[in-house]
Motif scaffolding. Structure first.
Motif, PDB file in Angstrom:
ATOM      1  N   TYR A 206       1.056  -1.081  -0.116  1.00 26.35           N
ATOM      2  CA  TYR A 206       0.244  -0.256   0.006  1.00 26.35           C
ATOM      3  C   TYR A 206       0.610   1.236  -0.261  1.00 26.35           C
ATOM      4  CZ  TYR A 206      -4.276  -2.845   1.303  1.00 26.35           C
ATOM      5  OH  TYR A 206      -4.448  -4.260   1.301  1.00 26.35           O
ATOM      6  N   ALA A 207       2.119   0.814  -0.032  1.00 28.44           N
ATOM      7  CA  ALA A 207       3.009   2.282   0.607  1.00 28.44           C
ATOM      8  C   ALA A 207       3.387   3.022  -0.753  1.00 28.44           C
ATOM      9  CB  ALA A 207       4.200   2.079   1.690  1.00 28.44           C
ATOM     10  N   LYS A 208       3.121   3.615  -1.393  1.00 26.84           N
ATOM     11  CA  LYS A 208       3.843   4.944  -3.037  1.00 26.84           C
ATOM     12  C   LYS A 208       5.500   5.312  -2.551  1.00 26.84           C
ATOM     13  CE  LYS A 208      -0.742   6.864  -3.260  1.00 26.84           C
ATOM     14  NZ  LYS A 208      -1.602   7.828  -3.572  1.00 26.84           N
ATOM     15  N   LYS A 209       5.555   5.617  -1.121  1.00 30.71           N
ATOM     16  CA  LYS A 209       6.623   5.693  -0.534  1.00 30.71           C
ATOM     17  C   LYS A 209       7.082   5.018   0.662  1.00 30.71           C
ATOM     18  CE  LYS A 209      10.481   9.590  -2.084  1.00 30.71           C
ATOM     19  NZ  LYS A 209      10.419  11.814  -2.042  1.00 30.71           N
ATOM     20  N   ALA A 210       9.038   4.860   0.799  1.00 31.72           N
ATOM     21  CA  ALA A 210       9.413   4.305   1.939  1.00 31.72           C
ATOM     22  C   ALA A 210      10.760   4.573   1.910  1.00 31.72           C
ATOM     23  CB  ALA A 210       9.003   2.762   1.357  1.00 31.72           C
ATOM     24  N   GLY A 211      11.680   4.413   2.999  1.00 33.60           N
ATOM     25  CA  GLY A 211      12.979   4.724   3.311  1.00 33.60           C
ATOM     26  C   GLY A 211      14.051   3.647   4.121  1.00 33.60           C
ATOM     27  N   ILE A 212      14.813   4.278   4.158  1.00 31.33           N
ATOM     28  CA  ILE A 212      15.924   3.443   5.351  1.00 31.33           C
ATOM     29  C   ILE A 212      16.362   4.103   5.857  1.00 31.33           C
ATOM     30  CG2 ILE A 212      16.980   1.963   6.357  1.00 31.33           C
ATOM     31  CD1 ILE A 212      15.982   0.351   4.122  1.00 31.33           C
ATOM     32  N   LEU A 213      16.466   4.939   7.322  1.00 29.63           N
ATOM     33  CA  LEU A 213      17.598   6.622   7.442  1.00 29.63           C
ATOM     34  C   LEU A 213      18.887   5.046   7.279  1.00 29.63           C
ATOM     35  CD1 LEU A 213      18.351   8.851   8.166  1.00 29.63           C
ATOM     36  CD2 LEU A 213      17.449   8.339  10.438  1.00 29.63           C
ATOM     37  N   ALA A 214      20.099   4.841   7.331  1.00 31.76           N
ATOM     38  CA  ALA A 214      21.094   5.210   7.715  1.00 31.76           C
ATOM     39  C   ALA A 214      21.964   5.356   8.581  1.00 31.76           C
ATOM     40  CB  ALA A 214      22.202   5.186   6.140  1.00 31.76           C
ATOM     41  N   ARG A 215      21.135   5.077  10.269  1.00 30.10           N
ATOM     42  CA  ARG A 215      21.106   5.486  11.739  1.00 30.10           C
ATOM     43  C   ARG A 215      21.543   4.803  12.210  1.00 30.10           C
ATOM     44  NH1 ARG A 215      23.689   8.814  14.249  1.00 30.10           N
ATOM     45  NH2 ARG A 215      22.190   9.898  14.952  1.00 30.10           N
ATOM     46  N   LEU A 216      22.161   3.872  13.295  1.00 34.43           N
ATOM     47  CA  LEU A 216      21.875   2.930  14.413  1.00 34.43           C
ATOM     48  C   LEU A 216      21.122   3.692  15.349  1.00 34.43           C
ATOM     49  CD1 LEU A 216      25.372   2.255  14.448  1.00 34.43           C
ATOM     50  CD2 LEU A 216      23.632   0.716  13.651  1.00 34.43           C
ATOM     51  N   LEU A 217      19.472   3.483  15.645  1.00 37.70           N
ATOM     52  CA  LEU A 217      18.460   4.698  16.116  1.00 37.70           C
ATOM     53  C   LEU A 217      17.776   3.187  16.905  1.00 37.70           C
ATOM     54  CD1 LEU A 217      17.331   6.640  13.771  1.00 37.70           C
ATOM     55  CD2 LEU A 217      19.004   6.817  16.219  1.00 37.70           C
ATOM     56  N   HIS A 218      17.468   1.881  17.021  1.00 35.50           N
ATOM     57  CA  HIS A 218      17.302   0.782  17.232  1.00 35.50           C
ATOM     58  C   HIS A 218      17.580   0.046  18.237  1.00 35.50           C
ATOM     59  CE1 HIS A 218      15.177  -3.185  17.125  1.00 35.50           C
ATOM     60  NE2 HIS A 218      14.310  -2.316  18.293  1.00 35.50           N
ATOM     61  N   ASN A 219      17.711  -0.715  19.236  1.00 40.86           N
ATOM     62  CA  ASN A 219      18.935  -1.816  19.130  1.00 40.86           C
ATOM     63  C   ASN A 219      18.056  -2.678  19.645  1.00 40.86           C
ATOM     64  OD1 ASN A 219      20.971   0.084  20.177  1.00 40.86           O
ATOM     65  ND2 ASN A 219      19.786   0.544  21.582  1.00 40.86           N
ATOM     66  N   TYR A 220      18.809  -4.214  19.117  1.00 40.74           N
ATOM     67  CA  TYR A 220      17.827  -5.845  18.983  1.00 40.74           C
ATOM     68  C   TYR A 220      18.623  -6.412  19.512  1.00 40.74           C
ATOM     69  CZ  TYR A 220      15.697  -9.869  17.146  1.00 40.74           C
ATOM     70  OH  TYR A 220      14.765 -10.921  17.574  1.00 40.74           O
ATOM     71  N   TYR A 221      18.037  -6.726  21.038  1.00 35.20           N
ATOM     72  CA  TYR A 221      18.505  -8.010  21.937  1.00 35.20           C
ATOM     73  C   TYR A 221      18.167  -8.862  21.903  1.00 35.20           C
ATOM     74  CZ  TYR A 221      19.955  -3.742  25.129  1.00 35.20           C
ATOM     75  OH  TYR A 221      20.769  -2.729  24.994  1.00 35.20           O
ATOM     76  N   ILE A 222      19.668  -9.545  21.386  1.00 33.94           N
ATOM     77  CA  ILE A 222      19.260 -10.673  21.298  1.00 33.94           C
ATOM     78  C   ILE A 222      19.541 -11.977  22.234  1.00 33.94           C
ATOM     79  CG2 ILE A 222      20.001 -13.066  19.434  1.00 33.94           C
ATOM     80  CD1 ILE A 222      21.420 -10.923  17.652  1.00 33.94           C
ATOM     81  N   SER A 223      18.503 -12.903  22.245  1.00 33.42           N
ATOM     82  CA  SER A 223      18.413 -13.478  23.954  1.00 33.42           C
ATOM     83  C   SER A 223      17.836 -15.191  23.306  1.00 33.42           C
ATOM     84  CB  SER A 223      17.308 -13.486  24.762  1.00 33.42           C
ATOM     85  OG  SER A 223      17.583 -14.471  25.648  1.00 33.42           O
ATOM     86  N   PRO A 224      18.572 -16.498  24.263  1.00 34.75           N
ATOM     87  CA  PRO A 224      18.591 -17.460  23.606  1.00 34.75           C
ATOM     88  C   PRO A 224      16.752 -18.382  23.672  1.00 34.75           C
ATOM     89  CG  PRO A 224      19.916 -17.042  25.171  1.00 34.75           C
ATOM     90  CD  PRO A 224      19.776 -16.331  24.319  1.00 34.75           C
ATOM     91  N   ASN A 225      16.308 -17.583  24.226  1.00 33.97           N
ATOM     92  CA  ASN A 225      15.233 -17.554  25.700  1.00 33.97           C
ATOM     93  C   ASN A 225      13.975 -17.096  24.216  1.00 33.97           C
ATOM     94  OD1 ASN A 225      15.972 -19.256  27.216  1.00 33.97           O
ATOM     95  ND2 ASN A 225      16.670 -17.152  28.765  1.00 33.97           N
ATOM     96  N   SER A 226      14.280 -16.388  23.796  1.00 38.64           N
ATOM     97  CA  SER A 226      13.444 -15.643  22.745  1.00 38.64           C
ATOM     98  C   SER A 226      11.937 -16.425  22.129  1.00 38.64           C
ATOM     99  CB  SER A 226      14.097 -14.256  21.996  1.00 38.64           C
ATOM    100  OG  SER A 226      14.567 -15.116  21.313  1.00 38.64           O
TER     101      SER A 226
END
Length: 292
Positions: A206-226
């Motif tokens: 449904y999106a006409k225009k999308a984008g990705i900001l080349a900045r590290l702004l989110h932290n994804y924590y990798i856990s073996p219990n996830s």
């Protein structure tokens, strides 16, 4: 000033939920409402959420009496938020992840500058046990996607839009979505481990225009219990093998064809994903044999 609606779905997250909420409170853009759901936790997750909500009126505590698993879409919260017309943008934050303080402000500036309907950013992939960081999703410049770009740039943007976290989505875009069709889409693919893939690719239709900001702004924590790392590796393997058809369906519906380059990319990342799950399965079997 644009208002953001943020949602977190938390189950037995007493060790991490405070850190997650703190990262939202620390945002430099402060016009937001945060709906934080305790999904039938058996630990103190709900108590912690209630304590934060009592101190900050922007935080709204929600609670399920029992643990209800499934995609965010199945909870209907995004639809309710979008159609309330109180908010301009929607975001989802996992109960063990965090934002950098500038996530809202920098993403909003990026969205409005380029008239985007959905945007993502780079994430730090953090090992929960060691704290080690792996920035495996490399992007050297901002990426803008429209028209044929949804085809030619697919290998560059899929890894960012393959998941719900790290995104900011226009509520106007959400209001255009055919939710009955999306529910059918989710049911037809039945991909518990790839439900974010199903959801996000459906939104991009449904999106006409999308984008990705080349900045590290989110932290994804990798856990073996996830859930993604530990739950039913056999089903996870089945879901990985279904994903190519999901991607091909998206490309056919979005741009009308599948290029050789995109098909090769889909085959390659599927091989790598399947090999990763198979390695998990071998490791889990070896550990089980040792324990016995």
């Amino acid at each position: 000033m644009p208002k953001i609606i943020l949602y977190t779905h938390a189950y037995n997250a007493e060790r991490t939920i405070g850190r997650t909420i703190d990262s939202v409170i620390a945002q430099t853009h402060n016009d937001w409402a945060y709906y934080c759901l305790d999904n039938g936790s058996t630990d103190d997750t709900g108590i912690i959420i209630d304590e934060y909500a009592a101190k900050d009126p922007r935080i709204v505590a929600l609670r399920n009496k029992a643990n209800i698993r499934g995609a965010l879409r199945l909870q209907k919260h995004d639809q309710q938020f979008a159609f309330s017309r109180q908010f301009d943008y929607f975001a989802n934050l996992d109960a063990d992840d965090t934002y950098e303080p500038g996530f809202f402000s920098e993403m909003l500036m990026f969205l409005t500058k380029h008239n985007l309907e959905i945007a993502s950013c780079r994430s730090n992939f953090v090992d929960y046990a060691t704290g080690d960081i792996n920035n495996e999703y490399i992007l050297e410049r901002d990426l803008l996607i429209s028209g044929e770009g949804f085809g030619t740039l697919f290998p560059e943007y899929f890894r960012f839009f393959g998941q719900l976290w790290g995104n900011l989505i226009s509520c106007e875009l959400l209001r255009r979505v055919d939710y009955d069709m999306l529910d059918s889409h989710l049911a037809a693919f039945d991909m518990a481990h790839c439900s974010d893939n199903v959801y996000m690719l459906f939104l991009l239709r449904y999106a006409k225009k999308a984008g990705i900001l080349a900045r590290l702004l989110h932290n994804y924590y990798i856990s073996p219990n996830s859930f993604s790392q530990s739950n039913n590796l056999g089903k996870r393997l089945v879901d990985m093998k279904k994903r190519p058809e999901l991607c091909r369906m998206f490309l056919r519906e979005k741009i009308g064809y599948i290029s050789d380059a995109n098909d090769n990319y889909i085959i390659d990342f599927t091989k790598r994903a399947v090999a990763e799950v198979q390695a998990f399965m071998i490791g889990a079997k070896s550990a089980d044999n040792i324990s016995h």
